[in-house]
Each structure stands twice: as structure tokens, then as C-alpha cells.
Design a protein around this motif. Structure first.
Motif, PDB file in Angstrom:
ATOM      1  N   VAL A 282      49.634  63.358  58.029  1.00 18.18           N
ATOM      2  CA  VAL A 282      48.313  63.298  57.381  1.00 18.18           C
ATOM      3  C   VAL A 282      47.542  62.112  57.966  1.00 18.18           C
ATOM      4  O   VAL A 282      48.138  61.158  58.483  1.00 18.18           O
ATOM      5  N   PRO A 283      46.226  62.154  57.894  1.00 21.96           N
ATOM      6  CA  PRO A 283      45.442  61.045  58.468  1.00 21.96           C
ATOM      7  C   PRO A 283      45.574  59.762  57.651  1.00 21.96           C
ATOM      8  O   PRO A 283      45.685  59.790  56.422  1.00 21.96           O
ATOM      9  N   LEU A 284      45.599  58.656  58.380  1.00 18.53           N
ATOM     10  CA  LEU A 284      45.563  57.340  57.750  1.00 18.53           C
ATOM     11  C   LEU A 284      44.156  56.786  57.984  1.00 18.53           C
ATOM     12  O   LEU A 284      43.778  56.476  59.116  1.00 18.53           O
ATOM     13  N   PHE A 285      43.385  56.687  56.908  1.00 16.65           N
ATOM     14  CA  PHE A 285      41.986  56.254  57.013  1.00 16.65           C
ATOM     15  C   PHE A 285      41.912  54.728  57.058  1.00 16.65           C
ATOM     16  O   PHE A 285      42.596  54.027  56.312  1.00 16.65           O
ATOM     17  N   ARG A 286      41.025  54.232  57.920  1.00 17.81           N
ATOM     18  CA  ARG A 286      40.846  52.779  58.068  1.00 17.81           C
ATOM     19  C   ARG A 286      39.455  52.414  57.586  1.00 17.81           C
ATOM     20  O   ARG A 286      38.442  53.004  57.999  1.00 17.81           O
ATOM     21  N   LEU A 287      39.401  51.404  56.717  1.00 21.66           N
ATOM     22  CA  LEU A 287      38.139  50.916  56.162  1.00 21.66           C
ATOM     23  C   LEU A 287      38.075  49.395  56.330  1.00 21.66           C
ATOM     24  O   LEU A 287      39.107  48.724  56.491  1.00 21.66           O
ATOM     25  N   TYR A 288      36.849  48.856  56.242  1.00 17.90           N
ATOM     26  CA  TYR A 288      36.682  47.399  56.363  1.00 17.90           C
ATOM     27  C   TYR A 288      35.564  46.942  55.416  1.00 17.90           C
ATOM     28  O   TYR A 288      34.517  47.600  55.321  1.00 17.90           O
ATOM     29  N   GLY A 289      35.878  45.811  54.769  1.00 14.52           N
ATOM     30  CA  GLY A 289      34.857  45.237  53.891  1.00 14.52           C
ATOM     31  C   GLY A 289      35.234  43.840  53.470  1.00 14.52           C
ATOM     32  O   GLY A 289      36.393  43.578  53.101  1.00 14.52           O
ATOM     33  N   SER A 290      34.209  42.923  53.580  1.00 18.47           N
ATOM     34  CA  SER A 290      34.396  41.531  53.160  1.00 18.47           C
ATOM     35  C   SER A 290      35.618  40.889  53.802  1.00 18.47           C
ATOM     36  O   SER A 290      36.404  40.176  53.150  1.00 18.47           O
ATOM     37  N   GLY A 291      35.811  41.136  55.094  1.00 20.21           N
ATOM     38  CA  GLY A 291      36.909  40.511  55.836  1.00 20.21           C
ATOM     39  C   GLY A 291      38.250  41.177  55.654  1.00 20.21           C
ATOM     40  O   GLY A 291      39.258  40.756  56.247  1.00 20.21           O
ATOM     41  N   ASP A 292      38.308  42.228  54.829  1.00 25.12           N
ATOM     42  CA  ASP A 292      39.588  42.873  54.527  1.00 25.12           C
ATOM     43  C   ASP A 292      39.665  44.268  55.157  1.00 25.12           C
ATOM     44  O   ASP A 292      38.741  45.080  54.983  1.00 25.12           O
ATOM     45  N   THR A 297      45.892  56.909  52.673  1.00 23.43           N
ATOM     46  CA  THR A 297      46.077  58.317  53.052  1.00 23.43           C
ATOM     47  C   THR A 297      45.316  59.255  52.112  1.00 23.43           C
ATOM     48  O   THR A 297      45.358  60.471  52.293  1.00 23.43           O
ATOM     49  N   SER A 298      44.629  58.669  51.136  1.00 27.53           N
ATOM     50  CA  SER A 298      43.929  59.465  50.126  1.00 27.53           C
ATOM     51  C   SER A 298      42.430  59.538  50.418  1.00 27.53           C
ATOM     52  O   SER A 298      41.765  58.493  50.517  1.00 27.53           O
ATOM     53  N   GLU A 299      41.912  60.722  50.531  1.00 24.54           N
ATOM     54  CA  GLU A 299      40.472  60.875  50.722  1.00 24.54           C
ATOM     55  C   GLU A 299      39.712  60.380  49.497  1.00 24.54           C
ATOM     56  O   GLU A 299      38.639  59.754  49.630  1.00 24.54           O
ATOM     57  N   ALA A 300      40.266  60.652  48.318  1.00 21.64           N
ATOM     58  CA  ALA A 300      39.603  60.212  47.082  1.00 21.64           C
ATOM     59  C   ALA A 300      39.540  58.688  47.011  1.00 21.64           C
ATOM     60  O   ALA A 300      38.496  58.113  46.647  1.00 21.64           O
ATOM     61  N   GLU A 301      40.647  58.035  47.389  1.00 23.24           N
ATOM     62  CA  GLU A 301      40.647  56.566  47.358  1.00 23.24           C
ATOM     63  C   GLU A 301      39.704  56.011  48.419  1.00 23.24           C
ATOM     64  O   GLU A 301      39.033  54.986  48.217  1.00 23.24           O
ATOM     65  N   ARG A 302      39.685  56.644  49.577  1.00 26.10           N
ATOM     66  CA  ARG A 302      38.750  56.235  50.629  1.00 26.10           C
ATOM     67  C   ARG A 302      37.309  56.295  50.127  1.00 26.10           C
ATOM     68  O   ARG A 302      36.544  55.320  50.271  1.00 26.10           O
ATOM     69  N   GLN A 312      33.421  49.955  54.264  1.00 32.39           N
ATOM     70  CA  GLN A 312      32.857  50.892  55.231  1.00 32.39           C
ATOM     71  C   GLN A 312      34.007  51.676  55.878  1.00 32.39           C
ATOM     72  O   GLN A 312      35.013  51.098  56.300  1.00 32.39           O
ATOM     73  N   TYR A 313      33.800  52.954  55.905  1.00 35.65           N
ATOM     74  CA  TYR A 313      34.819  53.801  56.548  1.00 35.65           C
ATOM     75  C   TYR A 313      34.646  53.694  58.052  1.00 35.65           C
ATOM     76  O   TYR A 313      33.556  53.945  58.587  1.00 35.65           O
ATOM     77  N   GLU A 314      35.731  53.326  58.755  1.00 34.85           N
ATOM     78  CA  GLU A 314      35.655  53.136  60.211  1.00 34.85           C
ATOM     79  C   GLU A 314      36.160  54.350  60.990  1.00 34.85           C
ATOM     80  O   GLU A 314      35.451  54.862  61.868  1.00 34.85           O
ATOM     81  N   ALA A 315      37.385  54.792  60.730  1.00 32.45           N
ATOM     82  CA  ALA A 315      37.948  55.904  61.519  1.00 32.45           C
ATOM     83  C   ALA A 315      39.327  56.267  60.978  1.00 32.45           C
ATOM     84  O   ALA A 315      39.876  55.608  60.072  1.00 32.45           O
ATOM     85  N   VAL A 316      39.874  57.302  61.574  1.00 33.53           N
ATOM     86  CA  VAL A 316      41.294  57.622  61.328  1.00 33.53           C
ATOM     87  C   VAL A 316      42.116  56.776  62.286  1.00 33.53           C
ATOM     88  O   VAL A 316      41.967  56.854  63.514  1.00 33.53           O
ATOM     89  N   ALA A 317      42.974  55.932  61.721  1.00 37.24           N
ATOM     90  CA  ALA A 317      43.791  55.043  62.551  1.00 37.24           C
ATOM     91  C   ALA A 317      44.890  55.802  63.275  1.00 37.24           C
ATOM     92  O   ALA A 317      45.367  55.364  64.338  1.00 37.24           O
ATOM     93  N   GLY A 318      45.275  56.913  62.734  1.00 38.01           N
ATOM     94  CA  GLY A 318      46.372  57.730  63.289  1.00 38.01           C
ATOM     95  C   GLY A 318      46.869  58.659  62.200  1.00 38.01           C
ATOM     96  O   GLY A 318      46.253  58.789  61.141  1.00 38.01           O
TER      97      GLY A 318
END
Length: 324
Positions: A282-292, A297-302, A312-318
Motif C-alpha cells: 500500500v502507498p506510504l504518504f509523505r506530508l510536511y508541516g512546521s518542520g515535521d 498509510t491511511s488516506e483518511a489520516e492524510r 502539506q501532502y508531498e508525495a507517495v514515499a513508496g
């Protein structure tokens, strides 16, 4: 009496003296020399001259034993020999097949039992453990499905390799392939195959991901999920290292870039991540915000992190796995 008269009287008595008994006048029967008086002339002790039937008495040989009838000797059947003559074959512990000693466990002409000859398509036949097997594939042919019934079934060009082929009775291997055709890959928590990644967070260092549960509980880190997702411990086709990168402020992020995108110091790889959604990944979503940097793996959590916490949603890390 004169001499002449005596000679005449003596001559009259000679026939009776010579025969022992005077013949009866008018009878033609005579006694043959060598016969016993009182027996019928013309008969023998051995057989009736008119029928040839044996006499009722038993013949006696010169030793005094009853005579025996000669009988031709009876022939006996000898065990098989290599030439048809001579002593029988001694094959133990091998088996006699016709006029040969064979090993039924390894003889491709008598595999498992006498007369069973192995024929393998596009290959030299062999016999292993009483079953037909592939000895050697013909040039240019390959046994890709490990099935002796269809022999060496793939014709490949020089340098080409067999693709993986599933079979229902094959055990699962750690190879990103559905070996047993059940629609899953490498399932069953194969030892050393996949490693669990734990997710923790810190009020000072943000989110943290590690394969060491003790590290996830160190300092002011609080575990959020143990075994949040899984990576492969070793590399393979379609897998790349997933590096842990330490930034200057002590926070970390995770990437497939060996140089940590030239923005941090590599600390080594967590494990190996897939570059596409293979084997149930399954995709592992990568996000970034406030230095973190935040990974889920959850679309809902993303989506919630974007909507509620300013990430901010950046990309699928893998692509990762949710089970070992």
C-alpha cells in the motif's frame, strides 16, 4: 541164445532208452527239448504269443529285484540368468528386471517398477527416488515451473532467465512473489523477511519512525503505533533502501535518496521499500508541516492532517506492507 539174436533184441530197445519215453502211436505232439513236461508247447513265461500281454508273474532281474520301467527324466525351470544358461542372477539389494539387475530408485528405464521408462519433453530423462525427473534440459530449453510432467517447457534466448511460476503446493519464500498461488506474497511472517516499523512522536522532535521498539520509547518519544507498517529486511527486485535522515535540528525524515536529498545526514536504512504496489503493498504518504515530516498509510489520516493540522501532502514515499 546166439550173439546175433542178442544184438537184434538190443536194437529194438534203443529208441525207448534214448527218448526216455516211447512216443504214443498216432499222436503228433512232441516234447521240445528244454521244456518242462506238463506245459503247453508254444507258450512262454513272459507273454501270450497271441495277445502280447505280459505274464501275470513279475519279471525278476539278475539281482533278484522286481524289474522297473524306464522313465525319461523330468526337466526343471531354472531362475533367469544373464545369458539364459548357467547359475541364476544374484541382484540383492537391486531388483531383477528381465535379465538385468536394476536400481528402481534411479534407473530411468525402470523407474519405480520394472518396465516404467521415463520420457521428459525437451530434456534427458532421469529417475530420482522412484519418480521420473528432469536430468538435463536440451540446449535453449529451461524448466521454469519445476514440473517434470511438461519437461523443459520454456525456450529462452541467451541471457534470459526464467520468470517465477506459482504452484499450489510450493512453500512461500521471501521473494516478493506469490509462490503458492493464493493471491498473497510472502505471507506467514517468514523469519527475517519483513521488519515492523514503529511510529512515535515527541513534543520537541516531531514524528519518529524506527524498527527498534526501545528507541521508539526513548527520551520524550511516545509510541503511537507499534509495527505501524512493514518493510523488507533485504533488497530484491522492485525494492530499494528506505533511508533514515537526521536533520540539523534533531528531527528526521525518510527517503529513497541515498544522499538524503542533500538536506540531511544519512543514518542508514530502515529497510527496503517497494517502488510500486506489488504483492499487496500500500502507498506510504509523505506530508510536511512546521518542520515535521509525517508518514501514514491511511488516506483518511492524510486528509485530516492536511485539513486540521496544516500539513502539506508531498508525495507517495513508496509502497509498504501492513502485515508481516
Amino acid at each position: 541164445m546166439s550173439v546175433q539174436a542178442c544184438l537184434a533184441a538190443l536194437a529194438l530197445t534203443l529208441p525207448a532208452c534214448a527218448g526216455g519215453e516211447a512216443a504214443t502211436e498216432g499222436s503228433s505232439a512232441t516234447v521240445s527239448p528244454g521244456t518242462t513236461p506238463g506245459t503247453t508247447p508254444g507258450t512262454t513265461d513272459a507273454a501270450d504269443t497271441t495277445t502280447g500281454a505280459p505274464d501275470s508273474t513279475t519279471d525278476v532281474d539278475t539281482t533278484g529285484d522286481p524289474a522297473t520301467t524306464d522313465v525319461a527324466p523330468t526337466s526343471t525351470t531354472e531362475p533367469a540368468t544373464a545369458s539364459g544358461d548357467g547359475p541364476p542372477l544374484e541382484c540383492d539389494p537391486l531388483t531383477i528386471c528381465g535379465v538385468q539387475c536394476v536400481d528402481l530408485a534411479t534407473d530411468p528405464a525402470n523407474c519405480g517398477q520394472c518396465g516404467v521408462s521415463c520420457v521428459i519433453p525437451q530434456a534427458t530423462a532421469a529417475c530420482s527416488a522412484n519418480a521420473c525427473a528432469i536430468g538435463k534440459c536440451d540446449d535453449g530449453w529451461f524448466d521454469c515451473d519445476e514440473d517434470p510432467n511438461n519437461g523443459c517447457e520454456q525456450q529462452l534466448a541467451p541471457g534470459q532467465m526464467c520468470g517465477l511460476v506459482c504452484k499450489p503446493d510450493k512453500p512461500e519464500l521471501c521473494n516478493l512473489f506469490d509462490d503458492n498461488c493464493d493471491g498473497q506474497c510472502d505471507e506467514g511472517a517468514l523469519p527475517g523477511c519483513r521488519v515492523g516499523v514503529h511510529r512515535a512522536s515527541s513534543p520537541t522532535l516531531g514524528h519518529f519512525y524506527t524498527v527498534d521498539a526501545a528507541e521508539a520509547m526513548s527520551g520524550d518519544f511516545v509510541p503511537e503505533f507499534l509495527n505501524f507498517y512493514y518493510l523488507y529486511a533485504a533488497g530484491g527486485t522492485g525494492l530499494v533502501p528506505f533511508f533514515r535522515c537526521l536533520k540539523g535540528d534533531g528531527r528526521r525524515f525518510y527517503t529513497t535518496s541515498a544522499t538524503c536529498e542533500n538536506a540531511a545526514t544519512p543514518e542508514g536504512a530502515l529497510g527496503h521499500i517497494a517502488t510500486d504496489p506489488q504483492c499487496g503493498a500500500v502507498p506510504l504518504f509523505r506530508l510536511y508541516g512546521s518542520g515535521d515530516h509525517f508518514y501514514t498509510t491511511s488516506e483518511a489520516e492524510r486528509d485530516n492532517a492536511v485539513a486540521m493540522y496544516g500539513y502539506q501532502y508531498e508525495a507517495v514515499a513508496g509502497y509498504v506492507w501492513t502485515a508481516p
